[in-house]
Design an enzyme around this catalytic site. Sequence first.
Site, PDB file in Angstrom:
ATOM      1  N   LYS A   5     -14.944  -5.424  44.627  1.00 52.69           N
ATOM      2  CA  LYS A   5     -14.028  -6.347  45.325  1.00 52.69           C
ATOM      3  C   LYS A   5     -14.820  -7.121  46.356  1.00 52.69           C
ATOM      4  O   LYS A   5     -15.580  -6.541  47.143  1.00 52.69           O
ATOM      5  CB  LYS A   5     -12.925  -5.551  46.010  1.00 52.69           C
ATOM      6  CG  LYS A   5     -12.065  -6.421  46.905  1.00 52.69           C
ATOM      7  CD  LYS A   5     -10.742  -5.798  47.196  1.00 52.69           C
ATOM      8  CE  LYS A   5     -10.725  -5.103  48.523  1.00 52.69           C
ATOM      9  NZ  LYS A   5      -9.360  -4.810  48.977  1.00 52.69           N
TER      10      LYS A   5
HETATM   11  C1  R5P Z   1      -8.585  -3.897  53.731  1.00 49.19           C
HETATM   12  O1  R5P Z   1      -8.913  -3.174  54.539  1.00 49.19           O
HETATM   13  C2  R5P Z   1      -8.270  -3.403  52.452  1.00 49.19           C
HETATM   14  O2  R5P Z   1      -9.388  -2.978  51.750  1.00 49.19           O
HETATM   15  C3  R5P Z   1      -7.484  -4.366  51.622  1.00 49.19           C
HETATM   16  O3  R5P Z   1      -7.245  -3.689  50.433  1.00 49.19           O
HETATM   17  C4  R5P Z   1      -8.155  -5.674  51.300  1.00 49.19           C
HETATM   18  O4  R5P Z   1      -8.605  -6.329  52.439  1.00 49.19           O
HETATM   19  C5  R5P Z   1      -7.243  -6.576  50.488  1.00 49.19           C
HETATM   20  O5  R5P Z   1      -6.147  -6.909  51.204  1.00 49.19           O
HETATM   21  P1  R5P Z   1      -5.928  -8.379  51.767  1.00 49.19           P
HETATM   22  O6  R5P Z   1      -5.623  -9.226  50.560  1.00 49.19           O
HETATM   23  O7  R5P Z   1      -4.812  -8.266  52.709  1.00 49.19           O
HETATM   24  O8  R5P Z   1      -7.221  -8.837  52.397  1.00 49.19           O
END
Ligand code: R5P
Length: 294
Positions: free
Chosen positions: A203
């Site tokens: 990711k």
């Molecule tokens: C953040 O700490 C987490 O890993 C979230 O899963 C990640 O940031 C994705 O969430 P968002 O789309 O809110 O950034």
Amino acid sequence: MPDIEGTNEAKQYYTEIPQTSKCYFLKGSNSLDWGMKNRLGRIFNPTSGNTVMLAIDHGYFQGPTTGLERIDINILPLVPYADTLMLTRGILRSIIPPDTQKSIVLRVSGGTSILKELSNESLAVDIEDAVRLNVSAMAVQVFIGGEYEKDTIINMTKTVDMGIRYGIPTLAVTAVGKDMVRDAKYFRLATRICAELGAHYIKTYYVSEGFETIAASCPVPIVIAGGKKIPELDALKMAYRSIQEGAAGVDMGRNIFQSDSPIAMIHAVRAVVHDNETPETAFELYKTLKNKKS
Ligand code: R5P
């Protein structure tokens, strides 16, 4: 005793048809074992090749983030529209109904809060618990360039090693520190390090310049985080561009659950990720679904 009379005559061996052996649909995953592929195939849709992961793990370091104060009330209605839920074991056990058919990506790193240095994480879940929870992947944060860079890389390699033992893939989450530059050069470095050291998918964040070089130089699938809340059309444009430039989906949180209409938004994100709809068409869908509700 089974009836064996006449069964020899009934058998059909199709001797003229060779058994086929298909290549696995996900980039860089063909040499993985059956269990790994089966789990990845529960996260990524084998038809589109992509995934809409709903990220709701923010509480593990920042408490009840806006939109996640009551996961039972705000998030459960979204679950049917996600391909996968990314969350902690605390939320999984306390709130998600165990008869869910959704695949689970379990956050396994932790140990810090917004009050301290965020990169000082450890592994916070035992592999046996991941097995007990029947998860489809384990997610671990990696802070390339961060103060505890090496520790977080080793957290990831340990997760990969443990996961390989049980057929559970590892999602490496490239984290960005407050003062770090978020550009293609940095994310090429971060994603490639994670892939080289064994992560099964990664990711990262979308960047408007050069994202295609990040996706191209990473040998395993990439999904993008949504990041902080932006207007719905802009979030859909970001998701669209990431897919067109080589991402295999999104792991989106705030841009869905902080939307004015989270259910409409997750449908619109799905249209972009799975059906190749343009952001403008998906935004029309968002508005129609939002208005229907109100
Ligand atoms: C953040 O700490 C987490 O890993 C979230 O899963 C990640 O940031 C994705 O969430 P968002 O789309 O809110 O950034």
